[in-house]
Design an enzyme around this catalytic site. Structure first.
Site, PDB file in Angstrom:
ATOM      1  CG  ASP A  48      -1.819   1.264   1.268  1.00  0.00           C
ATOM      2  OD1 ASP A  48      -2.712   0.955   0.499  1.00  0.00           O
ATOM      3  OD2 ASP A  48      -1.589   2.312   1.992  1.00  0.00           O
ATOM      4  CE1 TYR A  53       0.700   8.070   2.750  1.00  0.00           C
ATOM      5  CE2 TYR A  53       1.246   5.724   1.905  1.00  0.00           C
ATOM      6  CZ  TYR A  53       0.613   6.811   2.520  1.00  0.00           C
ATOM      7  OH  TYR A  53      -0.818   6.196   2.931  1.00  0.00           O
ATOM      8  CE  LYS A  78      -3.544   4.767   0.349  1.00  0.00           C
ATOM      9  NZ  LYS A  78      -2.240   4.804   0.924  1.00  0.00           N
ATOM     10  CG  HIS A 109      -4.306   9.953   0.024  1.00  0.00           C
ATOM     11  ND1 HIS A 109      -3.047   9.694  -0.074  1.00  0.00           N
ATOM     12  CD2 HIS A 109      -4.359   9.580   1.324  1.00  0.00           C
ATOM     13  CE1 HIS A 109      -2.310   9.381   1.010  1.00  0.00           C
ATOM     14  NE2 HIS A 109      -3.299   9.168   2.099  1.00  0.00           N
TER      15      HIS A 109
HETATM   16  N1  LIG Z   1      -5.111   6.760   3.406  1.00  0.00           N
HETATM   17  C1  LIG Z   1      -4.697   7.191   4.360  1.00  0.00           C
HETATM   18  O1  LIG Z   1      -5.055   8.285   4.499  1.00  0.00           O
HETATM   19  C2  LIG Z   1      -3.537   6.584   5.302  1.00  0.00           C
HETATM   20  C3  LIG Z   1      -3.322   7.042   6.466  1.00  0.00           C
HETATM   21  C4  LIG Z   1      -2.535   6.619   7.218  1.00  0.00           C
HETATM   22  C5  LIG Z   1      -1.979   5.304   6.941  1.00  0.00           C
HETATM   23  N2  LIG Z   1      -2.286   4.764   5.705  1.00  0.00           N
HETATM   24  C6  LIG Z   1      -1.805   3.414   5.453  1.00  0.00           C
HETATM   25  O2  LIG Z   1      -1.870   2.394   6.289  1.00  0.00           O
HETATM   26  C7  LIG Z   1      -0.505   2.124   6.829  1.00  0.00           C
HETATM   27  C8  LIG Z   1      -0.438   1.700   8.009  1.00  0.00           C
HETATM   28  O3  LIG Z   1      -0.720   2.636   8.897  1.00  0.00           O
HETATM   29  P1  LIG Z   1       0.443   3.741   9.729  1.00  0.00           P
HETATM   30  O4  LIG Z   1       1.466   3.656   9.100  1.00  0.00           O
HETATM   31  O5  LIG Z   1      -0.097   5.076  10.346  1.00  0.00           O
HETATM   32  O6  LIG Z   1       0.562   2.800  11.271  1.00  0.00           O
HETATM   33  P2  LIG Z   1       0.326   1.535  11.844  1.00  0.00           P
HETATM   34  O7  LIG Z   1       0.796   0.426  10.727  1.00  0.00           O
HETATM   35  O8  LIG Z   1      -0.687   1.248  12.524  1.00  0.00           O
HETATM   36  O9  LIG Z   1       1.878   1.404  12.926  1.00  0.00           O
HETATM   37  C9  LIG Z   1       3.041   1.691  12.449  1.00  0.00           C
HETATM   38  C10 LIG Z   1       3.909   1.750  13.538  1.00  0.00           C
HETATM   39  O10 LIG Z   1       4.039   0.638  14.383  1.00  0.00           O
HETATM   40  C11 LIG Z   1       5.136  -0.026  14.418  1.00  0.00           C
HETATM   41  N3  LIG Z   1       5.031  -1.541  14.539  1.00  0.00           N
HETATM   42  C12 LIG Z   1       5.005  -2.188  13.182  1.00  0.00           C
HETATM   43  N4  LIG Z   1       4.604  -3.423  13.392  1.00  0.00           N
HETATM   44  C13 LIG Z   1       4.826  -3.650  15.078  1.00  0.00           C
HETATM   45  C14 LIG Z   1       4.815  -4.721  15.421  1.00  0.00           C
HETATM   46  N5  LIG Z   1       4.719  -5.767  15.408  1.00  0.00           N
HETATM   47  N6  LIG Z   1       4.884  -4.333  17.094  1.00  0.00           N
HETATM   48  C15 LIG Z   1       5.178  -3.209  17.271  1.00  0.00           C
HETATM   49  N7  LIG Z   1       5.220  -2.035  16.552  1.00  0.00           N
HETATM   50  C16 LIG Z   1       4.944  -2.170  15.329  1.00  0.00           C
HETATM   51  C17 LIG Z   1       6.084   0.655  13.292  1.00  0.00           C
HETATM   52  O11 LIG Z   1       7.193   0.768  13.551  1.00  0.00           O
HETATM   53  P3  LIG Z   1       8.541   0.271  12.685  1.00  0.00           P
HETATM   54  O12 LIG Z   1       8.094   0.554  11.374  1.00  0.00           O
HETATM   55  O13 LIG Z   1       9.782   0.923  13.120  1.00  0.00           O
HETATM   56  O14 LIG Z   1       8.764  -1.282  12.753  1.00  0.00           O
HETATM   57  C18 LIG Z   1       5.490   2.099  13.293  1.00  0.00           C
HETATM   58  O15 LIG Z   1       5.909   3.008  14.119  1.00  0.00           O
HETATM   59  C19 LIG Z   1       0.613   3.193   6.368  1.00  0.00           C
HETATM   60  O16 LIG Z   1       1.737   2.867   6.423  1.00  0.00           O
HETATM   61  C20 LIG Z   1      -0.277   3.772   4.650  1.00  0.00           C
HETATM   62  O17 LIG Z   1       0.150   2.693   4.121  1.00  0.00           O
HETATM   63  C21 LIG Z   1      -3.137   5.340   4.959  1.00  0.00           C
END
Ligand SMILES: NC(=O)c1ccc[n+]([C@@H]2O[C@H](COP(=O)([O-])OP(=O)(O)OC[C@H]3O[C@@H](n4cnc5c(N)ncnc54)[C@H](OP(=O)(O)O)[C@@H]3O)[C@@H](O)[C@H]2O)c1
Length: 325
Positions: A48, A53, A78, A109
């Protein structure tokens, strides 16, 4: 017999999508290529990404380095807000950066058009620092252009992101193609049960972003979630990821850490008691959103809580210091 959990879901366009994918927001240059390569080599097929980004070229390098053929992958990107009037132009930049000639899924997005004014290409602001938003823009036109790139075969499915029921209802007046997906913030502190019921009724598959509560998440320390993790002998992250798959939602955990990328692939069957406890956490006083870009309160509250609705008590329009860049 043990309950089985799906490894993929069907979209209304007829194609299938893996149940778990790798998120790439805030995956830094120098890290994201390796993360994508590792993820694909270890079995992920869904990646994704998004133009805003700022890392799609590196994501593309990671995909190439994995050696897995393009047709075995499911790539999502997106449309960024400054391109609502030029969908194909934005898509072409992403295709070039990723090094592919089609996407499996392309999403709007945010239901917001921003207008370039020389201040910034991706995040144009007004002199007072607020985002330069075109509040009169009709999302129906953006969707018409999304339908056009679908018809051209440049993407296999189209969808939206950050669309409330209100915005989807408005779009439904003119859509010819029903969005395949709505990607929104979903975790036990923000389960969006009403939006899920609405999207289910329209055949729109939800995707969970920030399923772990994003960076610095308090979810990892929640006693209810920890208890479920202990009961099954898995990590809290596995419970959070499994929660979404068990409710029929595609889930997109982000990590640049190889051991976490591996762990996040794991999905377990949760029982009725687990699901009930997780479903009820937000309503027990823990309702929280972690991703709240500064679109302005009028847009934000209407978008998230319905027209003329104030934010719920305790809602904080801040994102714990995160920016959306
Ligand atoms: N459409 C939108 O508007 C939108 C908005 C936000 C996000 N997104 C998408 O959704 C994805 C995920 O959301 P997000 O990046 O906000 O947050 P997330 O996946 O909820 O959390 C990511 C965080 O958690 C840590 N982490 C990952 N696996 C872990 C585990 N097993 N144990 C402990 N900590 C862990 C990561 O650290 P490390 O990387 O340091 O391991 C990072 O700091 C994004 O990357 C993006 O692709 C879309």
């Amino acid at each position: 017999m043990a309950k089985s959990v799906p490894t993929e879901f069907k979209l209304n366009s007829g194609i299938t999508i893996p149940a778990v994918g790798l998120g790439t927001w805030q995956s830094q240059p120098g890290q994201v290529e390796k993360a994508v390569e590792h993820a694909i080599k270890s079995g992920y097929r869904l990646i994704d990404g998004a133009l805003c980004y700022g890392n799609e070229e590196e994501v593309g390098k990671g995909i190439k380095a994995s050696g897995v053929p393009r047709e075995e992958l499911f790539l999502t990107s997106k449309l960024w807000c400054t391109y609502h009037d030029r969908v194909e132009e934005c898509l072409d930049i992403t295709l070039k950066d990723l090094g592919t000639d089609y996407l499996d899924l392309y999403l709007i997005h945010w239901p917001v058009r921003t207008v370039e004014n020389g201040s910034s290409k991706l995040f144009p602001t007004k002199p007072d620092g607020s985002r330069n938003i075109d509040r009169k823009w009709d999302q129906a036109e953006t969707w018409r252009q999304m339908e056009a790139v679908l018809a051209k075969g440049k993407v296999k499915a189209i969808g939206v992101s950050n669309f409330s029921e209100l915005y989807l209802e408005r779009l439904s007046k003119t859509w010819k193609v029903v969005p395949a997906v709505n990607q929104v913030e979903l975790h036990p502190y923000n389960p969006q049960h009403k939006l899920k019921a609405y999207c289910d009724s329209k055949g729109i598959r939800l995707e969970a972003y920030s399923p772990l509560g994003s960076a610095g998440s308090p979810l990892h320390d929640d006693p209810v979630i920890k208890k479920i993790a202990d009961k099954h002998g898995v990590s809290v992250a596995t419970v959070l990821i499994s929660y979404q798959v068990n409710r029929g939602v595609v889930v997109l955990p982000k990590s640049v850490t190889p051991s976490r990328i591996d762990d996040n692939k794991k999905v377990i069957a949760l029982d009725e008691d687990d699901m009930k406890a997780l479903d009820g956490l937000a309503a027990s006083g823990k309702q929280t959103r972690f991703v709240t870009p500064p679109w302005g309160n009028d847009f934000g509250f209407e978008n998230w809580f319905g027209p003329g609705t104030d934010a719920p008590e305790g809602f904080v329009f801040e994102s714990r210091g995160q920016t959306f860049e």
